[in-house]
Scaffold this motif. Structure first.
Motif, PDB file in Angstrom:
ATOM      1  N   MET A   1       8.606  31.244  40.675  1.00  0.00           N
ATOM      2  CA  MET A   1       8.848  29.977  41.314  1.00  0.00           C
ATOM      3  C   MET A   1       9.380  30.269  42.707  1.00  0.00           C
ATOM      4  SD  MET A   1      11.369  26.878  40.216  1.00  0.00           S
ATOM      5  CE  MET A   1      12.620  27.923  39.557  1.00  0.00           C
ATOM      6  N   THR A   2       8.613  30.013  43.716  1.00  0.00           N
ATOM      7  CA  THR A   2       9.030  30.244  45.083  1.00  0.00           C
ATOM      8  C   THR A   2       9.683  28.982  45.626  1.00  0.00           C
ATOM      9  OG1 THR A   2       7.186  31.749  45.357  1.00  0.00           O
ATOM     10  CG2 THR A   2       8.229  30.955  47.357  1.00  0.00           C
ATOM     11  N   ALA A   3      10.821  29.169  46.261  1.00  0.00           N
ATOM     12  CA  ALA A   3      11.543  28.032  46.820  1.00  0.00           C
ATOM     13  C   ALA A   3      10.728  27.406  47.945  1.00  0.00           C
ATOM     14  CB  ALA A   3      12.902  28.477  47.330  1.00  0.00           C
ATOM     15  N   VAL A   4      10.674  26.087  47.957  1.00  0.00           N
ATOM     16  CA  VAL A   4       9.937  25.369  48.986  1.00  0.00           C
ATOM     17  C   VAL A   4      10.910  24.450  49.707  1.00  0.00           C
ATOM     18  CG1 VAL A   4       8.059  23.754  49.411  1.00  0.00           C
ATOM     19  CG2 VAL A   4       7.843  25.428  47.580  1.00  0.00           C
ATOM     20  N   ALA A   5      10.899  24.515  51.019  1.00  0.00           N
ATOM     21  CA  ALA A   5      11.797  23.674  51.806  1.00  0.00           C
ATOM     22  C   ALA A   5      11.401  22.217  51.659  1.00  0.00           C
ATOM     23  CB  ALA A   5      11.758  24.092  53.267  1.00  0.00           C
ATOM     24  N   SER A   6      12.391  21.373  51.437  1.00  0.00           N
ATOM     25  CA  SER A   6      12.106  19.944  51.393  1.00  0.00           C
ATOM     26  C   SER A   6      12.566  19.279  52.682  1.00  0.00           C
ATOM     27  CB  SER A   6      12.798  19.302  50.186  1.00  0.00           C
ATOM     28  OG  SER A   6      14.194  19.478  50.272  1.00  0.00           O
ATOM     29  N   GLN A   7      13.241  20.054  53.533  1.00  0.00           N
ATOM     30  CA  GLN A   7      13.694  19.529  54.812  1.00  0.00           C
ATOM     31  C   GLN A   7      13.312  20.512  55.901  1.00  0.00           C
ATOM     32  OE1 GLN A   7      17.882  18.664  54.589  1.00  0.00           O
ATOM     33  NE2 GLN A   7      17.488  16.734  53.566  1.00  0.00           N
ATOM     34  N   ASP A   8      13.257  20.018  57.086  1.00  0.00           N
ATOM     35  CA  ASP A   8      12.964  20.866  58.246  1.00  0.00           C
ATOM     36  C   ASP A   8      13.767  20.302  59.416  1.00  0.00           C
ATOM     37  OD1 ASP A   8      11.882  22.635  60.075  1.00  0.00           O
ATOM     38  OD2 ASP A   8       9.925  21.642  60.169  1.00  0.00           O
ATOM     39  N   SER A   9      15.090  20.402  59.316  1.00  0.00           N
ATOM     40  CA  SER A   9      15.999  19.770  60.271  1.00  0.00           C
ATOM     41  C   SER A   9      15.776  20.202  61.709  1.00  0.00           C
ATOM     42  CB  SER A   9      17.453  20.073  59.894  1.00  0.00           C
ATOM     43  OG  SER A   9      17.743  19.559  58.622  1.00  0.00           O
ATOM     44  N   PHE A  10      15.249  21.394  61.919  1.00  0.00           N
ATOM     45  CA  PHE A  10      15.087  21.920  63.270  1.00  0.00           C
ATOM     46  C   PHE A  10      13.644  21.881  63.756  1.00  0.00           C
ATOM     47  CE2 PHE A  10      18.868  23.681  61.433  1.00  0.00           C
ATOM     48  CZ  PHE A  10      19.804  23.520  62.442  1.00  0.00           C
ATOM     49  N   GLY A  11      12.734  21.341  62.946  1.00  0.00           N
ATOM     50  CA  GLY A  11      11.322  21.329  63.325  1.00  0.00           C
ATOM     51  C   GLY A  11      10.775  22.741  63.464  1.00  0.00           C
ATOM     52  N   ALA A  12      11.269  23.646  62.651  1.00  0.00           N
ATOM     53  CA  ALA A  12      10.893  25.059  62.750  1.00  0.00           C
ATOM     54  C   ALA A  12       9.573  25.376  62.050  1.00  0.00           C
ATOM     55  CB  ALA A  12      12.002  25.928  62.151  1.00  0.00           C
ATOM     56  N   LYS A  13       9.162  24.527  61.127  1.00  0.00           N
ATOM     57  CA  LYS A  13       7.935  24.792  60.367  1.00  0.00           C
ATOM     58  C   LYS A  13       6.734  24.724  61.299  1.00  0.00           C
ATOM     59  CE  LYS A  13       5.532  23.271  56.219  1.00  0.00           C
ATOM     60  NZ  LYS A  13       5.580  22.315  55.103  1.00  0.00           N
ATOM     61  N   SER A  14       5.908  25.750  61.223  1.00  0.00           N
ATOM     62  CA  SER A  14       4.757  25.846  62.106  1.00  0.00           C
ATOM     63  C   SER A  14       3.658  26.618  61.395  1.00  0.00           C
ATOM     64  CB  SER A  14       5.175  26.555  63.406  1.00  0.00           C
ATOM     65  OG  SER A  14       4.139  26.531  64.350  1.00  0.00           O
ATOM     66  N   THR A  15       2.564  26.850  62.096  1.00  0.00           N
ATOM     67  CA  THR A  15       1.496  27.681  61.538  1.00  0.00           C
ATOM     68  C   THR A  15       1.154  28.778  62.532  1.00  0.00           C
ATOM     69  OG1 THR A  15      -0.213  26.223  62.408  1.00  0.00           O
ATOM     70  CG2 THR A  15       0.454  25.846  60.128  1.00  0.00           C
ATOM     71  N   LEU A  16       0.717  29.874  61.974  1.00  0.00           N
ATOM     72  CA  LEU A  16       0.262  31.007  62.757  1.00  0.00           C
ATOM     73  C   LEU A  16      -1.163  31.278  62.331  1.00  0.00           C
ATOM     74  CD1 LEU A  16       0.850  33.456  64.653  1.00  0.00           C
ATOM     75  CD2 LEU A  16       1.545  34.699  62.586  1.00  0.00           C
ATOM     76  N   ASP A  17      -2.086  31.243  63.282  1.00  0.00           N
ATOM     77  CA  ASP A  17      -3.496  31.489  62.984  1.00  0.00           C
ATOM     78  C   ASP A  17      -3.840  32.925  63.339  1.00  0.00           C
ATOM     79  OD1 ASP A  17      -4.204  28.870  62.061  1.00  0.00           O
ATOM     80  OD2 ASP A  17      -4.086  28.190  64.144  1.00  0.00           O
ATOM     81  N   VAL A  18      -4.366  33.647  62.358  1.00  0.00           N
ATOM     82  CA  VAL A  18      -4.768  35.037  62.544  1.00  0.00           C
ATOM     83  C   VAL A  18      -6.178  35.200  62.005  1.00  0.00           C
ATOM     84  CG1 VAL A  18      -4.257  37.450  61.998  1.00  0.00           C
ATOM     85  CG2 VAL A  18      -2.382  35.817  62.290  1.00  0.00           C
ATOM     86  N   ASP A  19      -7.107  35.485  62.893  1.00  0.00           N
ATOM     87  CA  ASP A  19      -8.507  35.702  62.506  1.00  0.00           C
ATOM     88  C   ASP A  19      -9.041  34.604  61.595  1.00  0.00           C
ATOM     89  OD1 ASP A  19      -8.664  38.070  63.977  1.00  0.00           O
ATOM     90  OD2 ASP A  19      -8.029  39.303  62.279  1.00  0.00           O
TER      91      ASP A  19
END
Length: 175
Positions: free
Chosen positions: A1-19
Motif C-alpha cells: 500500500m503506497t501512501a498517496v497525498a490527498s493534499q498539495d498545499s504548496f502546488g508541488a505536484k507536477s509531471t516529468l516527461d521522459v521519452d
C-alpha cells in the motif's frame, strides 16, 4: 500500500516527461516562504522533504511539517519529529525473518480475537534479500554452485519453507 497525498498545499505536484513517458513528481522548489531555503538543504533532507510532499495528508503530515523541514536550521536544537513514510522496505534475512514471524504472530492473535487475519500485512511493499547465509562447502568444480545451493536448502529447509509461506500469505511481501 503506497501512501498517496490527498493534499498539495504548496502546488508541488507536477509531471516529468521522459521519452514519451510521464512521471508524477513533487517539486521541492515549490516550497517557498519566509525563512525557507530548500536549495541549501543537505541532500538527505531533500529526500525527506520530497517524501513529506508526496505523502501530505493534512493529518499525519501537514503543511506545517513540510515548512518545519524546509526551514531546517543546522544550529538549532531538534524540536520536531520528521514523519517519514517509506515507499518500500528492503530487508536482509537476519532482520527480515523476525519481521515475518511478528506478522505471522499478529495474524494468529487476530484470528484468536475473531478478526480477519488477512488484514495483517506490511504497510509498505517489503522485499527480503537472502544474501549472506550461503556457505561454500564445495568449490573448484563445475557443479559447485548447484551443490552449494542444495546444501543450503537442506540446512535451512524450515526457514525457507516459512519464508515461502510468508511470500504467499502476505500482500506486498517478496523474498
Amino acid at each position: 500500500m503506497t501512501a498517496v497525498a490527498s493534499q498539495d498545499s504548496f502546488g508541488a505536484k507536477s509531471t516529468l516527461d521522459v521519452d514519451g513517458t510521464s512521471y508524477e513528481i513533487f517539486r521541492l522548489d515549490a516550497v517557498t516562504g519566509e525563512g525557507l531555503d530548500v536549495a541549501s538543504l543537505p541532500f538527505s533532507l531533500k529526500v525527506l522533504l520530497e517524501n513529506l510532499l508526496r505523502t501530505e495528508d493534512g493529518a499525519d503530515i501537514t503543511a506545517d511539517d513540510i515548512k518545519a523541514l524546509a526551514g531546517w536550521d543546522e544550529n538549532a536544537q531538534p524540536d520536531k519529529e520528521i514523519q517519514f513514510t517509506p515507499a518500500r522496505v528492503i530487508m536482509q534475512d537476519f532482520t527480515g525473518v523476525p519481521c515475518v514471524v511478528d506478522l505471522a504472530t499478529m495474524r494468529e492473535a487476530m484470528a484468536e480475537l475473531g478478526g480477519d487475519p488477512s488484514k495483517i500485512n506490511p504497510l509498505a511493499p517489503a522485499e527480503m534479500v537472502i544474501d549472506h547465509s550461503v556457505i561454500a562447502d564445495v568449490f573448484g568444480t563445475p557443479e559447485a554452485f548447484e551443490r552449494n545451493v542444495e546444501i543450503e536448502y537442506e540446512r535451512n529447509r524450515e526457514r525457507y519453507q516459512f519464508l515461502r509461506w510468508g511470500q504467499g500469505a502476505f500482500d506486498d511481501f517478496k523474498v
